[in-house]
Design a protein around this motif. Structure first.
Motif, PDB file in Angstrom:
ATOM      1  N   THR A  78       9.403  33.684   7.588  1.00 16.89           N
ATOM      2  CA  THR A  78       7.861  33.167   6.721  1.00 16.89           C
ATOM      3  C   THR A  78       7.756  33.615   5.181  1.00 16.89           C
ATOM      4  N   ILE A  80       5.252  34.671   3.496  1.00 18.25           N
ATOM      5  CA  ILE A  80       3.524  34.579   3.644  1.00 18.25           C
ATOM      6  C   ILE A  80       3.480  36.131   2.525  1.00 18.25           C
ATOM      7  N   PHE A  86       0.452  35.795   8.538  1.00 19.48           N
ATOM      8  CA  PHE A  86       1.051  37.066   9.071  1.00 19.48           C
ATOM      9  C   PHE A  86       1.374  37.701  10.235  1.00 19.48           C
ATOM     10  N   LEU A  89       1.485  35.570  13.127  1.00 14.42           N
ATOM     11  CA  LEU A  89       3.007  34.797  13.264  1.00 14.42           C
ATOM     12  C   LEU A  89       4.118  36.469  14.191  1.00 14.42           C
ATOM     13  N   PRO A 102      10.953  38.324   7.564  1.00  8.55           N
ATOM     14  CA  PRO A 102       9.494  37.583   6.507  1.00  8.55           C
ATOM     15  C   PRO A 102      10.408  37.757   5.968  1.00  8.55           C
ATOM     16  N   VAL A 125       7.648  29.218   7.503  1.00  3.83           N
ATOM     17  CA  VAL A 125       6.058  29.121   7.456  1.00  3.83           C
ATOM     18  C   VAL A 125       6.187  29.638   6.205  1.00  3.83           C
ATOM     19  N   SER A 126       5.235  28.659   4.700  1.00  3.37           N
ATOM     20  CA  SER A 126       5.465  28.298   3.636  1.00  3.37           C
ATOM     21  C   SER A 126       4.000  28.514   3.128  1.00  3.37           C
TER      22      SER A 126
END
Length: 526
Positions: A78, A80, A86, A89, A102, A125-126
């Motif tokens: 991630t 994020i 956050f 996830l 992360p 995931v960004s």
């Protein structure tokens, strides 16, 4: 809660709590009957109840399972900040048995590329504002970034929304407490970052340690200003408050005035920050003119707490219990915690080892130190990571007989309180005389003109190193330095007094607020 000894990760006689949740997902599911409609997560853009946190994280887990073929043990990276996506996830990965990676959003594309490649991620995931770094990595290394269908973007075209649509059933996955939950990459100040593998049993014991020592409960509300992608934001605040049934508020980006406004508006009664944030808060007029008698618990860690900062906290939060905390990514947050009651003579300590920790102080030759004798802190317990990801050299170097080498220099007193004096690499050696930077910084900080200070050793042909101080203060100028030197002369031995001073507007810090002394050393060499 009973404690017993087991063999954990091949380490003998590790103390564990007998009655403990089996994994991270269970700390959420345990609340669904009684707290389902209670606010669990409150961000600047969305609020999630406990039921919604469970529901949407299950939707995400199901999509990743069915459409991205994510299996237990796969890595999900991630990029994020402190947004509601956050924690969703966090629990989606927990339900899948996937390993969350992360990443610090401030990293360069090159630094991210190393982490993504090293951890061999399956999903990314960004936030949209960081996607240019992802595209930069893809252009340079086509094999590093997952295929397009496994990359999800928040904002912009917002493909993240596909994840939360409840279109697929989630096949249950058996997640054992020994399974990895996160890989958190350390800052890498002395080379490439190391990926600390944090397991479910690591996290669970840290949560119990916090609840047991701080005596936290479901009436507490915290406000996360430090990044959730660091261990303090993730474990000490987010997962800790979910574990006890509290409410987690968060800010996407720390802002002094806004942080104070949020505390007052939402009656935040549990604060946990690096000392820097408390120092910055204290400079605001609104802070000075407001009453915080509703705050019940104040914790701090991540960097040394100065005497004047401690006194400020005591005066500003008159009804709060003050807790120092000491730990690291490798100890899944706390290794020591200050108990609720302690004598004034112990305020300089970082507290006592948590109940399941074994801490010893070790000399350079490997011998264990006596009481009050200074050495490196070695830490053992169920909160200590199993290993560094795919890094046998680091594992060999940083662990001995089940103890993790902290790199911190300190001692333990006759009452079992631990004191941290310096990072091993930051201790200054001036002509054979060992100087602890925190001791000099404490004296500098006691001067009325100085709000922050950092001390380093700079190379010297005769003495090996000399002492240099970087100082921050609104009313500081070069003409103030003589007065500061005279102040130091009254409180320090001659060889400890800084020979060089540099007045700066601010000190370089990482995303969690820690001072980057390696950056100061680069400046000091010039």
């Amino acid at each position: 809660m009973d404690i017993k000894k087991i063999t954990l990760f091949g380490r003998k006689d590790v103390k564990v709590y007998s009655d403990r949740p089996k994994n991270i997902q269970s700390i959420l599911s345990n609340h669904l009957e009684n707290l389902k409609d209670k606010e669990a997560i409150v961000t600047e853009e969305k609020t999630l109840t406990y039921l919604e946190l469970d529901y949407y994280s299950s939707s995400i887990a199901a999509y990743l399972q069915k459409k991205c073929d994510v299996k237990k043990g796969d890595r999900i990276a991630t990029i994020i900040g402190n947004r509601y996506h956050f924690p969703l996830l966090v629990f989606a990965c927990a339900k899948l048995g996937a390993i969350m990676v992360p990443m610090n959003v401030k990293l360069s594309a090159e630094e991210m590329e190393y982490i993504i490649n090293h951890s061999k991620i399956k999903v990314l995931v960004s936030e949209e504002k960081f996607i240019s770094k992802v595209e930069d990595i893809r252009r340079r290394s086509t094999h590093v970034i997952p295929e397009e269908k496994n990359v999800f973007v928040i904002d912009g075209k917002n493909t993240f929304n596909k994840l939360i649509e409840p279109d697929y059933p989630l096949d249950s996955v058996t997640v054992d407490e020994l399974d990895p939950a996160y890989i958190l990459y350390t800052s890498g100040t002395t080379g490439r970052p190391k990926g600390a593998v944090i397991t479910h049993i690591n996290v669970i014991h840290s949560l119990i340690n916090y609840q047991k020592i701080f005596q936290t409960h479901e009436d507490l509300k915290t406000l996360i200003a430090v990044p959730m992608f660091h261990v303090t934001g993730l474990v000490a605040q987010l997962l800790h408050l979910i574990y006890v049934g509290g409410t987690v508020y968060s800010m996407e980006r720390y802002q002094n005035k806004k942080y104070i406004e949020y505390i007052l508006k939402y009656k935040i009664n549990f604060l946990f920050n690096v000392p820097t944030i408390f120092i910055m808060m204290s400079t605001e007029e609104e802070f000075k003119n407001s009453h915080f008698d509703f705050v019940k618990k104040v914790a701090f860690g991540g960097s040394p707490i100065y005497q004047q900062t401690f006194q400020m906290l005591k005066e500003s939060f008159p009804n709060a219990e003050l807790h120092n905390a000491y730990g690291a990514t490798e100890t899944t947050s706390p290794a020591t915690l200050m108990p609720i009651k302690y004598p004034k003579s112990k305020v300089n300590s970082v507290g006592k080892p948590v109940p399941v920790a074994d801490i010893k102080v070790v000399k350079e030759n490997g011998e264990e130190c006596r009481v009050n004798e200074i050495g490196e802190l070695f830490i053992k317990g169920p909160m200590v990571i199993k290993e560094y990801w795919n890094n046998p050299e680091a594992n060999e170097k940083n662990f001995t007989d089940g103890y993790w080498h902290s790199g911190d220099i300190g001692f333990m007193d006759e009452d079992g309180f631990v004191y941290v004096r310096d990072r091993k690499k930051d201790m200054i050696n001036r002509g054979g005389e060992k100087i602890f930077s925190i001791e000099v910084e404490d004296v500098l900080k006691s001067h009325e003109l100085i709000t922050e200070a950092a001390v380093i050793g700079v190379p010297d042909e005769i003495y090996g190193e000399r002492v240099k101080a970087f100082v921050v203060g609104r009313k500081l100028s070069e003409s103030s330095i003589q007065k500061i030197k005279e102040h130091c002369q009254r409180h320090l031995a001659k060889y400890k007094i800084p020979e060089f001073f540099e007045v700066v507007d601010q000190l370089p810090r990482n995303a969690s607020g820690k001072i980057l002394k390696n950056k100061l050393k680069e400046i000091g060499r010039k």
